[in-house]
Motif scaffolding. Structure first.
Motif, short mmCIF file in Angstrom:
data_model
loop_
_atom_site.label_atom_id
_atom_site.label_comp_id
_atom_site.label_asym_id
_atom_site.label_seq_id
_atom_site.Cartn_x
_atom_site.Cartn_y
_atom_site.Cartn_z
N SER A 121 49.37 3.14 -16.21
CA SER A 121 49.31 4.53 -16.00
C SER A 121 48.52 5.69 -16.55
O SER A 121 48.40 6.88 -16.43
CB SER A 121 50.63 5.26 -15.62
OG SER A 121 51.30 5.22 -17.05
N GLY A 122 47.78 5.05 -17.76
CA GLY A 122 46.95 5.89 -18.75
C GLY A 122 45.52 5.98 -18.03
O GLY A 122 45.23 5.36 -17.06
N ALA A 123 44.68 6.55 -18.80
CA ALA A 123 43.22 6.42 -18.46
C ALA A 123 42.72 5.06 -18.24
O ALA A 123 41.91 4.92 -17.39
CB ALA A 123 42.61 7.43 -19.49
N VAL A 124 43.04 4.34 -19.27
CA VAL A 124 42.30 3.00 -18.97
C VAL A 124 43.27 2.21 -18.15
O VAL A 124 42.41 1.38 -17.17
CB VAL A 124 42.41 2.30 -20.66
CG1 VAL A 124 41.99 0.94 -20.21
CG2 VAL A 124 41.47 2.96 -21.48
N GLY A 125 44.30 2.26 -18.01
CA GLY A 125 44.97 1.64 -17.14
C GLY A 125 44.85 1.88 -15.65
O GLY A 125 44.62 0.92 -14.77
#
Length: 339
Positions: A169-173
């Motif tokens: 759910s992060g920017a990379v994910g």
């Protein structure tokens, strides 16, 4: 070009809490030969900004990180690894961009995006912004997207490839889910239950709630594991990687880095922490995906530059979803002009 000589920038002069970041007036930089001056409309406050500001780096990397962020005081007082804005001026020899062009750019370890203006090399990681997105949306392509593309360039991902994204759910994910799905992969997203709907909307075929299930505890294997959290060491997840598969360590400590080559050689499974150096081509690919409807901006919250401390406080919680966007005063002025 603007007739102003100063700009507002978010500056930190000591490592520490969000309150170390303050707004200051600084001279607007002039583009050197081969550089582009961008009037910044938006940047993001990323986990990289948190790590640099707080000197919160993975175990064993303190001295190595000091080379990039400084040992006793910040090496780059203006944070921000990305920018979206409008070209204000170009240095001599620049023919690929002209004043008025809408662009997105990655500054990487040079930082500088948390200011009203920034200079970047014209032959660096800069490209025209997607026509289908506002600049606040467009800036979200940069940090996560260019990171994932650097890692995905080292592995074969195609139709049917099984990809697990840890920290989905992060920017990379969120970038990893979208880019893997575009290649035809079957994607498993590891996140908390509250983020299940988000990652599913981005294309995840399956969601594992890490508070209820350890993805590495079962017998299921994956061709590629993307670790965006830093808790999926090779020792822990080796059995979850298919023969000939890969572990992409977006976040890793010194021990993991030092052991990665030997682990790859012994196991026949790629273990890498090296993101490479993605450039303009990688950004342009993201823009094409966005304009064709195959990549969407994921924005958790948007803060004005005046609220930079609040933005850092929020990122420090570790609970952001996708990107935290930082909006510059020039963006507000442009909105008023066009409304």
């Amino acid at each position: 070009m603007t007739t102003d000589t100063t700009m507002t920038a978010a500056v930190y002069r000591r490592f520490g809490a969000p309150e170390e970041v303050r707004l200051e007036q600084r001279a607007i930089p002039s583009p050197k030969p081969g550089e582009v001056l961008i009037r910044v409309h938006a940047s993001t406050v990323s986990i990289a900004d948190h790590r640099a500001r707080a000197r919160d780096v993975p175990a064993g990397l303190g001295l190595i990180a000091a080379v990039g962020i400084g040992l006793f005081r910040p090496k780059h007082p203006i944070l921000g690894m990305d920018a979206a804005g409008v070209v204000e001026a170009v240095g001599s020899g620049v023919t690929t961009f002209a004043p008025g062009d809408r662009v997105i750019a990655a500054m990487g370890g040079a930082f500088g995006g948390h200011a009203e203006f920034v200079c970047v090399p014209a032959d660096g990681a800069i490209t025209r912004a997607p026509a289908s997105m506002s600049l606040e949306e467009a800036v979200t392509l940069v940090f996560g997207g260019i990171t994932v593309q650097g890692f995905f360039a080292q592995v074969a991902i195609g139709p049917g490839t099984s990809v697990l994204v840890n920290g989905a759910s992060g920017a990379v994910g969120t970038a990893a889910i979208q880019l893997a799905k575009h290649r035809g992969a079957v994607v498993t997203a590891v996140t908390s239950g509250r983020n299940a709907a988000l990652v599913a909307s981005l294309g995840a075929d399956r969601v594992i709630d890490y508070t209820r299930q350890d993805f590495a505890a079962g017998d299921e294997t994956y061709d590629v594991i993307v670790d965006g959290v830093g808790n999926a060491s090779f020792d822990r997840v080796e059995g979850s990687i298919s023969p000939g598969g890969a572990l992409l360590l977006v976040v890793g400590d010194l021990r993991s880095m030092l052991r990665s080559r030997g682990q790859s050689r012994r196991s026949g499974k790629l273990v890498t922490w090296n993101v490479g150096k993605p450039g303009a081509d990688a950004l342009a690919h993201l823009v094409r995906l966005a304009d064709s409807g195959h990549y969407q901006a994921v924005i958790d919250r948007t803060f004005d530059l005046a609220d930079i401390v609040d933005a850092h406080r929020y990122v420090d919680t570790g609970r952001k979803r996708g990107n935290v966007v930082l909006r510059m005063p020039s963006a507000l002025t442009e909105t008023r002009r066009t409304s």
